[in-house]
Design a protein around this motif. Structure first.
Motif, PDB file in Angstrom:
ATOM      1  N   VAL A   1       1.028  -1.284   0.147  1.00  0.00           N
ATOM      2  CA  VAL A   1       0.263   0.143   0.063  1.00  0.00           C
ATOM      3  C   VAL A   1       0.903   1.131  -0.153  1.00  0.00           C
ATOM      4  O   VAL A   1       0.633   2.321  -0.396  1.00  0.00           O
ATOM      5  CB  VAL A   1      -0.880  -0.099   1.380  1.00  0.00           C
ATOM      6  CG1 VAL A   1      -2.027   1.408   1.196  1.00  0.00           C
ATOM      7  CG2 VAL A   1      -2.236  -1.115   1.020  1.00  0.00           C
ATOM      8  N   PHE A   2       1.709   1.236   1.160  1.00  0.00           N
ATOM      9  CA  PHE A   2       3.419   2.882   1.209  1.00  0.00           C
ATOM     10  C   PHE A   2       3.232   2.935   0.177  1.00  0.00           C
ATOM     11  O   PHE A   2       3.882   3.509  -0.944  1.00  0.00           O
ATOM     12  CB  PHE A   2       3.637   2.452   2.390  1.00  0.00           C
ATOM     13  CG  PHE A   2       3.946   3.733   2.371  1.00  0.00           C
ATOM     14  CD1 PHE A   2       3.481   4.750   2.505  1.00  0.00           C
ATOM     15  CD2 PHE A   2       5.350   3.890   2.521  1.00  0.00           C
ATOM     16  CE1 PHE A   2       4.257   6.552   2.582  1.00  0.00           C
ATOM     17  CE2 PHE A   2       6.462   4.525   2.983  1.00  0.00           C
ATOM     18  CZ  PHE A   2       5.827   6.066   2.831  1.00  0.00           C
ATOM     19  N   ALA A   3       4.493   1.534  -1.029  1.00  0.00           N
ATOM     20  CA  ALA A   3       5.624   1.344  -2.037  1.00  0.00           C
ATOM     21  C   ALA A   3       4.460   1.614  -3.494  1.00  0.00           C
ATOM     22  O   ALA A   3       6.049   2.894  -3.732  1.00  0.00           O
ATOM     23  CB  ALA A   3       6.303   0.337  -1.682  1.00  0.00           C
ATOM     24  N   PHE A   4       4.392   1.237  -3.374  1.00  0.00           N
ATOM     25  CA  PHE A   4       3.371   1.062  -5.018  1.00  0.00           C
ATOM     26  C   PHE A   4       2.198   2.517  -5.087  1.00  0.00           C
ATOM     27  O   PHE A   4       1.507   2.271  -5.672  1.00  0.00           O
ATOM     28  CB  PHE A   4       3.040  -0.538  -5.299  1.00  0.00           C
ATOM     29  CG  PHE A   4       4.723  -1.200  -5.193  1.00  0.00           C
ATOM     30  CD1 PHE A   4       5.416  -0.434  -6.078  1.00  0.00           C
ATOM     31  CD2 PHE A   4       4.794  -2.363  -4.436  1.00  0.00           C
ATOM     32  CE1 PHE A   4       7.042  -1.901  -5.742  1.00  0.00           C
ATOM     33  CE2 PHE A   4       5.786  -2.830  -4.278  1.00  0.00           C
ATOM     34  CZ  PHE A   4       7.196  -2.091  -4.867  1.00  0.00           C
ATOM     35  N   SER A   5       1.928   3.163  -4.339  1.00  0.00           N
ATOM     36  CA  SER A   5       0.735   3.646  -4.642  1.00  0.00           C
ATOM     37  C   SER A   5       0.972   4.372  -5.837  1.00  0.00           C
ATOM     38  O   SER A   5       1.658   5.055  -5.511  1.00  0.00           O
ATOM     39  CB  SER A   5       0.773   4.684  -3.037  1.00  0.00           C
ATOM     40  OG  SER A   5       1.793   5.336  -2.846  1.00  0.00           O
ATOM     41  N   PRO A   6      -0.155   5.359  -5.797  1.00  0.00           N
ATOM     42  CA  PRO A   6      -0.078   6.078  -7.350  1.00  0.00           C
ATOM     43  C   PRO A   6       1.271   7.593  -6.579  1.00  0.00           C
ATOM     44  O   PRO A   6       1.482   8.380  -7.374  1.00  0.00           O
ATOM     45  CB  PRO A   6      -1.455   6.460  -7.007  1.00  0.00           C
ATOM     46  CG  PRO A   6      -2.295   5.415  -6.778  1.00  0.00           C
ATOM     47  CD  PRO A   6      -1.462   4.828  -5.481  1.00  0.00           C
ATOM     48  N   TYR A   7       1.105   7.918  -5.417  1.00  0.00           N
ATOM     49  CA  TYR A   7       1.305   8.617  -4.760  1.00  0.00           C
ATOM     50  C   TYR A   7       2.997   8.762  -4.889  1.00  0.00           C
ATOM     51  O   TYR A   7       3.939   9.305  -5.330  1.00  0.00           O
ATOM     52  CB  TYR A   7       1.122   9.387  -2.726  1.00  0.00           C
ATOM     53  CG  TYR A   7       2.068  10.619  -2.100  1.00  0.00           C
ATOM     54  CD1 TYR A   7       1.831  11.954  -2.592  1.00  0.00           C
ATOM     55  CD2 TYR A   7       3.917   9.610  -1.882  1.00  0.00           C
ATOM     56  CE1 TYR A   7       2.729  12.294  -1.815  1.00  0.00           C
ATOM     57  CE2 TYR A   7       4.548  11.138  -1.663  1.00  0.00           C
ATOM     58  CZ  TYR A   7       4.029  11.701  -1.644  1.00  0.00           C
ATOM     59  OH  TYR A   7       4.499  13.048  -0.927  1.00  0.00           O
ATOM     60  N   HIS A   8       3.810   8.107  -4.760  1.00  0.00           N
ATOM     61  CA  HIS A   8       5.099   7.227  -5.435  1.00  0.00           C
ATOM     62  C   HIS A   8       5.262   7.110  -6.285  1.00  0.00           C
ATOM     63  O   HIS A   8       6.217   7.622  -6.436  1.00  0.00           O
ATOM     64  CB  HIS A   8       5.183   5.742  -4.203  1.00  0.00           C
ATOM     65  CG  HIS A   8       6.380   5.559  -3.680  1.00  0.00           C
ATOM     66  ND1 HIS A   8       7.293   4.459  -3.752  1.00  0.00           N
ATOM     67  CD2 HIS A   8       7.139   6.792  -3.773  1.00  0.00           C
ATOM     68  CE1 HIS A   8       8.687   5.576  -4.030  1.00  0.00           C
ATOM     69  NE2 HIS A   8       9.139   5.501  -3.551  1.00  0.00           N
ATOM     70  N   PHE A   9       4.323   6.424  -7.043  1.00  0.00           N
ATOM     71  CA  PHE A   9       4.242   7.128  -8.779  1.00  0.00           C
ATOM     72  C   PHE A   9       4.581   8.076  -9.408  1.00  0.00           C
ATOM     73  O   PHE A   9       4.957   8.443 -10.013  1.00  0.00           O
ATOM     74  CB  PHE A   9       3.733   6.120  -9.075  1.00  0.00           C
ATOM     75  CG  PHE A   9       4.010   4.390 -10.203  1.00  0.00           C
ATOM     76  CD1 PHE A   9       5.058   3.658 -10.331  1.00  0.00           C
ATOM     77  CD2 PHE A   9       3.652   3.153  -8.645  1.00  0.00           C
ATOM     78  CE1 PHE A   9       5.110   2.750 -10.679  1.00  0.00           C
ATOM     79  CE2 PHE A   9       3.799   1.678  -8.723  1.00  0.00           C
ATOM     80  CZ  PHE A   9       4.453   1.712  -9.581  1.00  0.00           C
ATOM     81  N   THR A  10       3.430   8.963  -8.930  1.00  0.00           N
ATOM     82  CA  THR A  10       3.209  10.686  -9.607  1.00  0.00           C
ATOM     83  C   THR A  10       4.699  10.960  -8.857  1.00  0.00           C
ATOM     84  O   THR A  10       5.021  12.356  -9.490  1.00  0.00           O
ATOM     85  CB  THR A  10       1.926  10.706  -9.509  1.00  0.00           C
ATOM     86  OG1 THR A  10       2.141  10.850  -7.778  1.00  0.00           O
ATOM     87  CG2 THR A  10       1.029  10.027  -9.143  1.00  0.00           C
ATOM     88  N   TYR A  11       5.427  10.654  -8.266  1.00  0.00           N
ATOM     89  CA  TYR A  11       6.826  11.267  -7.942  1.00  0.00           C
ATOM     90  C   TYR A  11       8.541  10.789  -8.090  1.00  0.00           C
ATOM     91  O   TYR A  11       9.116  11.020  -7.616  1.00  0.00           O
ATOM     92  CB  TYR A  11       6.724  12.031  -6.314  1.00  0.00           C
ATOM     93  CG  TYR A  11       5.767  12.730  -6.290  1.00  0.00           C
ATOM     94  CD1 TYR A  11       5.918  14.384  -6.784  1.00  0.00           C
ATOM     95  CD2 TYR A  11       4.365  12.730  -4.563  1.00  0.00           C
ATOM     96  CE1 TYR A  11       5.069  15.624  -5.856  1.00  0.00           C
ATOM     97  CE2 TYR A  11       3.902  13.479  -4.543  1.00  0.00           C
ATOM     98  CZ  TYR A  11       4.228  14.617  -5.074  1.00  0.00           C
ATOM     99  OH  TYR A  11       3.283  15.703  -4.698  1.00  0.00           O
ATOM    100  N   LEU A  12       7.847   9.787  -9.181  1.00  0.00           N
ATOM    101  CA  LEU A  12       8.734   8.916  -9.686  1.00  0.00           C
ATOM    102  C   LEU A  12       9.835  10.441 -10.300  1.00  0.00           C
ATOM    103  O   LEU A  12      10.968   9.830 -10.438  1.00  0.00           O
ATOM    104  CB  LEU A  12       8.024   8.452 -10.968  1.00  0.00           C
ATOM    105  CG  LEU A  12       9.255   7.438 -11.385  1.00  0.00           C
ATOM    106  CD1 LEU A  12       9.999   6.523 -10.644  1.00  0.00           C
ATOM    107  CD2 LEU A  12       8.407   6.453 -12.812  1.00  0.00           C
ATOM    108  N   PRO A  13       9.277  11.544 -11.479  1.00  0.00           N
ATOM    109  CA  PRO A  13      10.418  12.183 -11.924  1.00  0.00           C
ATOM    110  C   PRO A  13      11.213  13.395 -10.354  1.00  0.00           C
ATOM    111  O   PRO A  13      12.050  13.710 -11.193  1.00  0.00           O
ATOM    112  CB  PRO A  13       9.632  13.422 -12.930  1.00  0.00           C
ATOM    113  CG  PRO A  13       8.413  12.395 -12.679  1.00  0.00           C
ATOM    114  CD  PRO A  13       7.995  11.861 -11.657  1.00  0.00           C
ATOM    115  N   GLU A  14      10.384  12.794  -9.003  1.00  0.00           N
ATOM    116  CA  GLU A  14      11.370  14.041  -8.582  1.00  0.00           C
ATOM    117  C   GLU A  14      12.240  13.303  -8.075  1.00  0.00           C
ATOM    118  O   GLU A  14      11.829  12.522  -6.879  1.00  0.00           O
ATOM    119  CB  GLU A  14      10.296  14.401  -7.547  1.00  0.00           C
ATOM    120  CG  GLU A  14       9.702  15.361  -8.863  1.00  0.00           C
ATOM    121  CD  GLU A  14       7.821  16.928  -8.529  1.00  0.00           C
ATOM    122  OE1 GLU A  14       9.210  17.128  -6.716  1.00  0.00           O
ATOM    123  OE2 GLU A  14       7.436  16.231  -8.795  1.00  0.00           O
TER     124      GLU A  14
END
Length: 572
Positions: free
Chosen positions: A135-148
């Motif tokens: 839930v924490f590692a692969f959340s949309p929050y984490h993916f959308t900050y892939l470029p940062e």
């Protein structure tokens, strides 16, 4: 997953999940998986800090390579010193692009594993802790900050919480030292994460003091005070040199205002295949929310996560909430009057704690489902495995798009004419991250550069410059006949005009986004990874107009392709 999931087996599970969900990054780490300016900035930061590690006598927080010939301070740039310093040998050996992608892979793996370790220590449920890690590692929050780069290492937060939990259960100076160092590391990754985690750390410190006061115990109060002093002293000792060096970049400065303080918004058209468009504060996953709701049935165990999730969610909504014509102040507004903290612009980053709280609630919910199932017809192992797989399917972006950038015409430093490069048009923000990426190839100073916070005084100074101001903006201006001579005297050797944005949409592999992003979120994820800063057709028209104006005063380009025109300033 086995009946008993050890830390080593969990680490292997999250490593495999990371490879699958970020495919093909592990296979092709030498490609770009986004075109955001922040991605180019992260690559440049890796290179810059790597050079500083190799030459520690150099100045870290100032460079003449950007905004040449004025130079600029880097106090307000997210240098992410924890990961960039650690990655310096990797950056030197493999280059910043490969180093960045390996750091991204490590960030997903570490976030899942550390959440597993923390939740397992909290609940004692190993399989439920695995669900929490997903839930924490692969959340949309984490993916959308892939470029940062600065926002990727979210796993440092559960690492600190795990060490703080160990400190609470068995206080010792060694555990206090480790917890304080981990808290400092969170702040050195990203100061928003450091601020959010620091507020949690204050609550946990007060809770430890209250619990010991009630329980009594064999340790004297003075010993316990020393343990807390070691915890906070270690954190301060590691952070203060950086904070004191960065402070002048914030205090007394005026920055060009932006619209970042509105909080996070997630627009999902055709939500989950329906005809509805939802504007959600942040999408956390439908199945994760269902599991979290089940976890709330164990109210006493869920209460800490509920409090953390509710408060962090309020912070992430920004300084106020509009209800009709009424503005209701929110906790984020309290930061405005605090020195340094008043410069916080991105309340959405507090949502990382909301997602972490949801992961703990989801683990409790999965455990509750497993208990119900085991008492009736299915072993709990299958329930936990099913929960993890459903979450992975919902979160999976399906296949990241990669791209190959076209080669630039500017000769590398040491080749061709000696001097800096003026990339036209330079706007001191919107497309200048592209120039920083090109700079990694040629190594020359550039007139632009992506500044995450544009200093108003510096912007005015560059815009008012008689030689540089005429080359700023999008529309060509009247160029003086002596432009070439003046630029040469200022230290420039080349003027480059890109005929299209350095966004590789035309050469990208097919985008195959699945799971939650297929059903409504695909547009959002693609916008986060490959945003359209400008219409390529408009840029092409603009570039041709610049080429005509520059040719009139500098002569024809020395070299020209379908993507770039390069003017040499060394000719008479």
């Amino acid at each position: 997953m086995l009946a008993r999931l050890s830390a080593a087996r969990a680490a292997l599970f999250f490593a495999l999940a990371t490879v699958v969900l970020t495919w093909p990054m592990a296979l092709r780490p030498d490609e770009l998986y986004g075109s955001r300016q922040d991605l180019y900035l992260g690559l440049w930061n890796l290179w810059w800090v790597g050079e500083w590690v190799a030459n520690p006598g150099a100045e870290l927080f100032h460079t003449d390579l950007l905004l040449f010939p004025f130079g600029t301070g880097l106090e307000v740039q997210p240098l992410s010193l924890f990961q960039t310093v650690l990655a310096a040998p990797l950056t030197h050996a493999l280059g910043p692009l490969v180093a960045y992608n390996l750091l991204a892979l490590a960030a997903f793996w570490f976030a899942g594993w550390m959440t597993f370790v923390w939740v397992r220590a909290w609940t004692g449920d190993e399989l439920g802790a695995c669900v929490a890690g997903v839930v924490f590692a692969f959340s949309p929050y984490h993916f959308t900050y892939l470029p940062e780069l600065n926002l990727l290492p979210v796993g440092m937060i559960p690492l600190y919480l795990w060490l703080a939990l160990r400190l609470q259960r068995a206080p010792s100076w060694r555990r206090a030292l480790l917890a304080g160092a981990a808290l400092a590391a969170v702040g050195l990754c990203d100061w928003y994460y450091g601020l959010a985690t620091g507020l949690v750390a204050l609550v946990l410190s007060a809770r430890r003091a209250f619990a010991r006061a009630r329980a009594g115990g064999t340790r004297r109060p003075a010993q316990l005070s020393w343990i807390e002093a070691i915890h906070w002293g270690t954190c301060a000792l590691l952070l203060l040199p950086v904070v004191l060096r960065m402070a002048p970049g914030f205090l007394g400065r005026e920055f060009v205002p932006g619209a970042e303080r509105e909080g996070m918004a997630f627009v999902m058209p055709s939500f989950k295949g329906t005809s509805y468009t939802l504007w959600i504060h942040c999408y956390a996953g439908v199945f994760a929310l269902v599991l979290g709701a089940l976890g709330c049935l164990s109210f006493r165990r869920a209460l800490p996560a509920l409090v953390l999730g509710a408060l962090s969610f309020l912070f992430s909504m920004g300084p106020s909430l509009a209800v009709g014509d009424t503005e209701i102040p929110l906790p984020f507004a309290l930061l405005e009057g605090v020195p340094l903290l008043g410069n916080a612009r991105y309340p959405d980053r507090f949502f990382v704690l909301t997602q972490l709280a949801l992961s703990l609630l989801a683990s409790l919910g999965a455990g509750r489902l497993a208990s119900w199932s085991a008492a009736r017809w299915k072993p709990g192992l299958l329930v936990h495995a099913g929960c993890a797989l459903l979450l992975l399917f919902e979160y999976a972006p399906g296949g990241l798009s990669s791209a190959h950038l076209p080669a630039a015409l500017v000769p590398a430093k040491g080749e061709g004419a000696e001097g800096a490069v003026f990339h036209v048009p330079t706007r001191i923000r919107s497309r200048d991250g592209e120039q920083m990426w090109l700079q990694l190839g040629h190594g020359r100073p550039i007139a632009g550069g992506y500044l995450t916070r544009r200093d108003e005084e510096l912007v005015r100074r560059v815009s008012a410059d008689r030689d540089l101001g005429v080359l700023l903006g999008s529309a060509p201006r009247a160029l003086p006949d002596a432009l070439g001579k003046n630029l040469r005297e200022r230290g420039f050797a080349y003027v480059s005009v890109r005929k299209g944005p350095l966004q590789p949409g035309h050469s990208m592999v097919a985008r195959t986004l699945a799971g939650s992003f297929r059903f409504g979120g695909a547009g959002y994820l693609e916008q986060r990874l490959f945003p359209g800063y400008q219409d390529p057709r408009e840029i092409a028209v603009e570039a041709e107009a610049w080429i005509r104006s520059l040719t009139a005063v500098l002569g024809p380009p020395e070299r020209e392709t379908g993507e770039e025109a390069l003017f040499l300033l060394g000719r008479d």
